[in-house]
Design a protein around this motif. Structure first.
Motif, PDB file in Angstrom:
ATOM      1  N   THR A   1      15.719 -15.744  -3.008  1.00 41.61           N
ATOM      2  CA  THR A   1      15.448 -14.867  -4.144  1.00 41.61           C
ATOM      3  C   THR A   1      16.725 -14.631  -4.949  1.00 41.61           C
ATOM      4  OG1 THR A   1      14.512 -12.727  -4.810  1.00 41.61           O
ATOM      5  CG2 THR A   1      15.865 -12.723  -2.835  1.00 41.61           C
ATOM      6  N   HIS A   2      16.533 -14.281  -6.229  1.00 43.66           N
ATOM      7  CA  HIS A   2      17.658 -13.842  -7.065  1.00 43.66           C
ATOM      8  C   HIS A   2      17.614 -12.325  -7.187  1.00 43.66           C
ATOM      9  CE1 HIS A   2      18.936 -17.769  -8.546  1.00 43.66           C
ATOM     10  NE2 HIS A   2      17.671 -18.090  -8.683  1.00 43.66           N
TER      11      HIS A   2
ATOM     12  N   LYS B   1      15.598  -6.952  -3.542  1.00 46.19           N
ATOM     13  CA  LYS B   1      15.027  -7.539  -2.327  1.00 46.19           C
ATOM     14  C   LYS B   1      16.132  -7.895  -1.331  1.00 46.19           C
ATOM     15  CE  LYS B   1      10.990  -9.989  -4.132  1.00 46.19           C
ATOM     16  NZ  LYS B   1      10.439 -11.353  -4.252  1.00 46.19           N
TER      17      LYS B   1
ATOM     18  N   GLU C   1      17.214  -5.029   0.705  1.00 49.45           N
ATOM     19  CA  GLU C   1      16.223  -4.659   1.721  1.00 49.45           C
ATOM     20  C   GLU C   1      16.291  -5.604   2.912  1.00 49.45           C
ATOM     21  OE1 GLU C   1      12.662  -3.358  -1.245  1.00 49.45           O
ATOM     22  OE2 GLU C   1      12.038  -3.664   0.816  1.00 49.45           O
TER      23      GLU C   1
ATOM     24  N   GLU D   1       5.692 -21.704  -8.757  1.00 47.42           N
ATOM     25  CA  GLU D   1       4.917 -20.972  -7.750  1.00 47.42           C
ATOM     26  C   GLU D   1       3.428 -21.170  -8.036  1.00 47.42           C
ATOM     27  OE1 GLU D   1       6.330 -16.962  -6.975  1.00 47.42           O
ATOM     28  OE2 GLU D   1       8.374 -17.622  -7.415  1.00 47.42           O
TER      29      GLU D   1
ATOM     30  N   ASP E   1      10.049 -14.969   0.419  1.00 50.40           N
ATOM     31  CA  ASP E   1       8.948 -14.016   0.373  1.00 50.40           C
ATOM     32  C   ASP E   1       8.186 -14.218  -0.924  1.00 50.40           C
ATOM     33  OD1 ASP E   1      10.435 -12.636  -1.699  1.00 50.40           O
ATOM     34  OD2 ASP E   1       9.340 -10.834  -1.127  1.00 50.40           O
TER      35      ASP E   1
ATOM     36  N   PHE F   1      12.643  -0.995  -7.955  1.00 48.38           N
ATOM     37  CA  PHE F   1      12.560  -2.001  -9.030  1.00 48.38           C
ATOM     38  C   PHE F   1      11.091  -2.286  -9.324  1.00 48.38           C
ATOM     39  CE2 PHE F   1      11.204  -5.721  -6.583  1.00 48.38           C
ATOM     40  CZ  PHE F   1      11.519  -5.344  -5.286  1.00 48.38           C
TER      41      PHE F   1
ATOM     42  N   ASP G   1       7.767   0.008  -8.911  1.00 48.61           N
ATOM     43  CA  ASP G   1       8.026   1.216  -8.105  1.00 48.61           C
ATOM     44  C   ASP G   1       7.775   2.535  -8.842  1.00 48.61           C
ATOM     45  OD1 ASP G   1       8.525   0.001  -5.703  1.00 48.61           O
ATOM     46  OD2 ASP G   1      10.700  -0.058  -5.954  1.00 48.61           O
TER      47      ASP G   1
ATOM     48  N   HIS H   1       5.999  -2.676   2.095  1.00 49.72           N
ATOM     49  CA  HIS H   1       5.319  -3.909   2.500  1.00 49.72           C
ATOM     50  C   HIS H   1       6.329  -4.924   3.041  1.00 49.72           C
ATOM     51  CE1 HIS H   1       6.727  -3.771  -1.546  1.00 49.72           C
ATOM     52  NE2 HIS H   1       6.480  -5.032  -1.811  1.00 49.72           N
TER      53      HIS H   1
HETATM   54  P1  ITT Z   1      12.125 -13.753  -6.745  1.00 51.08           P
HETATM   55  O1  ITT Z   1      11.010 -14.670  -7.193  1.00 51.08           O
HETATM   56  O2  ITT Z   1      13.509 -14.237  -7.119  1.00 51.08           O
HETATM   57  O3  ITT Z   1      12.036 -13.353  -5.311  1.00 51.08           O
HETATM   58  P2  ITT Z   1      10.731 -11.666  -8.126  1.00 51.08           P
HETATM   59  O4  ITT Z   1      11.113 -10.255  -8.405  1.00 51.08           O
HETATM   60  O5  ITT Z   1      10.188 -12.443  -9.274  1.00 51.08           O
HETATM   61  O6  ITT Z   1      12.006 -12.356  -7.516  1.00 51.08           O
HETATM   62  P3  ITT Z   1       8.217 -12.187  -6.742  1.00 51.08           P
HETATM   63  O7  ITT Z   1       7.983 -13.548  -7.285  1.00 51.08           O
HETATM   64  O8  ITT Z   1       7.914 -11.939  -5.302  1.00 51.08           O
HETATM   65  O9  ITT Z   1       9.739 -11.678  -6.927  1.00 51.08           O
HETATM   66  O10 ITT Z   1       7.422 -11.221  -7.676  1.00 51.08           O
HETATM   67  C1  ITT Z   1       7.090 -10.048  -7.208  1.00 51.08           C
HETATM   68  C2  ITT Z   1       6.919  -9.084  -8.344  1.00 51.08           C
HETATM   69  O11 ITT Z   1       6.060  -8.064  -7.786  1.00 51.08           O
HETATM   70  C3  ITT Z   1       8.222  -8.403  -8.721  1.00 51.08           C
HETATM   71  O12 ITT Z   1       8.808  -8.956  -9.860  1.00 51.08           O
HETATM   72  C4  ITT Z   1       7.778  -6.967  -8.959  1.00 51.08           C
HETATM   73  O13 ITT Z   1       7.273  -6.836 -10.254  1.00 51.08           O
HETATM   74  C5  ITT Z   1       6.612  -6.814  -7.971  1.00 51.08           C
HETATM   75  N1  ITT Z   1       7.115  -6.271  -6.682  1.00 51.08           N
HETATM   76  C6  ITT Z   1       7.215  -6.901  -5.483  1.00 51.08           C
HETATM   77  N2  ITT Z   1       7.718  -6.084  -4.542  1.00 51.08           N
HETATM   78  C7  ITT Z   1       7.951  -4.909  -5.159  1.00 51.08           C
HETATM   79  C8  ITT Z   1       8.496  -3.671  -4.747  1.00 51.08           C
HETATM   80  O14 ITT Z   1       8.931  -3.462  -3.507  1.00 51.08           O
HETATM   81  N3  ITT Z   1       8.596  -2.709  -5.636  1.00 51.08           N
HETATM   82  C9  ITT Z   1       8.205  -2.885  -6.902  1.00 51.08           C
HETATM   83  N4  ITT Z   1       7.690  -3.998  -7.395  1.00 51.08           N
HETATM   84  C10 ITT Z   1       7.566  -5.036  -6.530  1.00 51.08           C
END
Ligand code: ITT
Length: 217
Positions: free
Chosen positions: A29-30, A34, A37, A63, A90, A173, A176, A201
């Protein structure tokens, strides 16, 4: 399956003997929220964690999975092969019952390919304006792949809540500030990192993953 991951780690540790180097696990991930965590919750495993920001030359895979689990597997396999390293990926997002599971796997791109969190949140509030049933949940799927791309271990976790009518707080983020945690009885936007880590989660999925690995050791 988990046995193979622990074997990889154990073998690497034996080989380095006295000068034992912690094994590197790349978190795919970037998203620095995350990364924080993951690092906090997996600290006890004694591994070295890096993330994709440490490998800026690697292209992102598309994806294309229809589920969070499929996307987590896809990302773990792709990055593990590309980097030749153990990789933890993830996929996570928000599912809303009255929107038939949306934004779901499109959570990051809900308001468009390059949408900001603010834009996604704004669109979600608009689409939920007339909805009385506001039950929602965060879902997280995790997958770990070996450098040859095999999936070694998987887990998942859920965090239940209600969608607020307006943002509250600036912590965390993504979604949230719109998420009322029914476990914490407060918005995640107002929760400390410790509070979020106790119910999130991702935290639940990570704890399961850590336990699976330890049990097989
Ligand atoms: P990576 O792909 O680099 O991991 P991302 O933020 O785009 O970063 P995801 O593809 O998993 O990650 O997208 C998940 C999205 O769902 C994320 O951008 C948030 O908008 C939301 N999300 C996931 N977990 C969250 C959390 O703990 N709190 C708030 N929003 C969350």
């Amino acid at each position: 399956m988990c046995l193979k991951w622990s074997k990889i780690v154990a073998v690497k540790r034996m080989k380095v003997g006295e000068n034992m180097q912690p094994v590197e696990v790349v978190i795919a991930t970037h998203n620095q929220g995350k990364v924080k965590e993951f690092k906090t919750l997996m600290e006890s495993l004694g591994l070295t964690f890096t993330c994709l920001s440490d490998y800026p030359h690697i292209e992102e895979p598309e994806e294309t999975g229809r589920t969070f689990a499929a996307n987590a597997r896809l990302k773990a396999t792709y990055y593990a092969r590309a980097l030749g390293k153990v990789c933890l990926a993830d996929d996570s997002g928000l599912e809303i019952l009255s929107l038939k599971g949306a934004p779901g796997v499109r959570s990051a791109r809900y308001a468009g390919e390059d949408a900001t969190a603010e834009e996604n949140n704004e669109l979600l509030l608009k689409n939920m304006k007339m909805q009385v049933r506001r039950n929602c949940r965060f879902f997280c799927a995790l997958a770990v792949a070996s450098p040859d791309g095999r999936i070694l271990v998987e887990s998942s976790g859920i965090c239940e809540g209600l969608l607020l009518h307006e943002p509250r707080g600036t912590n965390g983020f993504g979604y949230d500030p719109l998420f009322w945690s029914t476990e914490l009885h407060k918005p995640l936007g107002e929760a400390t990192m410790e509070e979020k880590n106790s119910i999130s989660h991702r935290a639940k999925a990570i704890r399961k993953l850590v336990n699976l690995w330890r049990r097989k050791k």
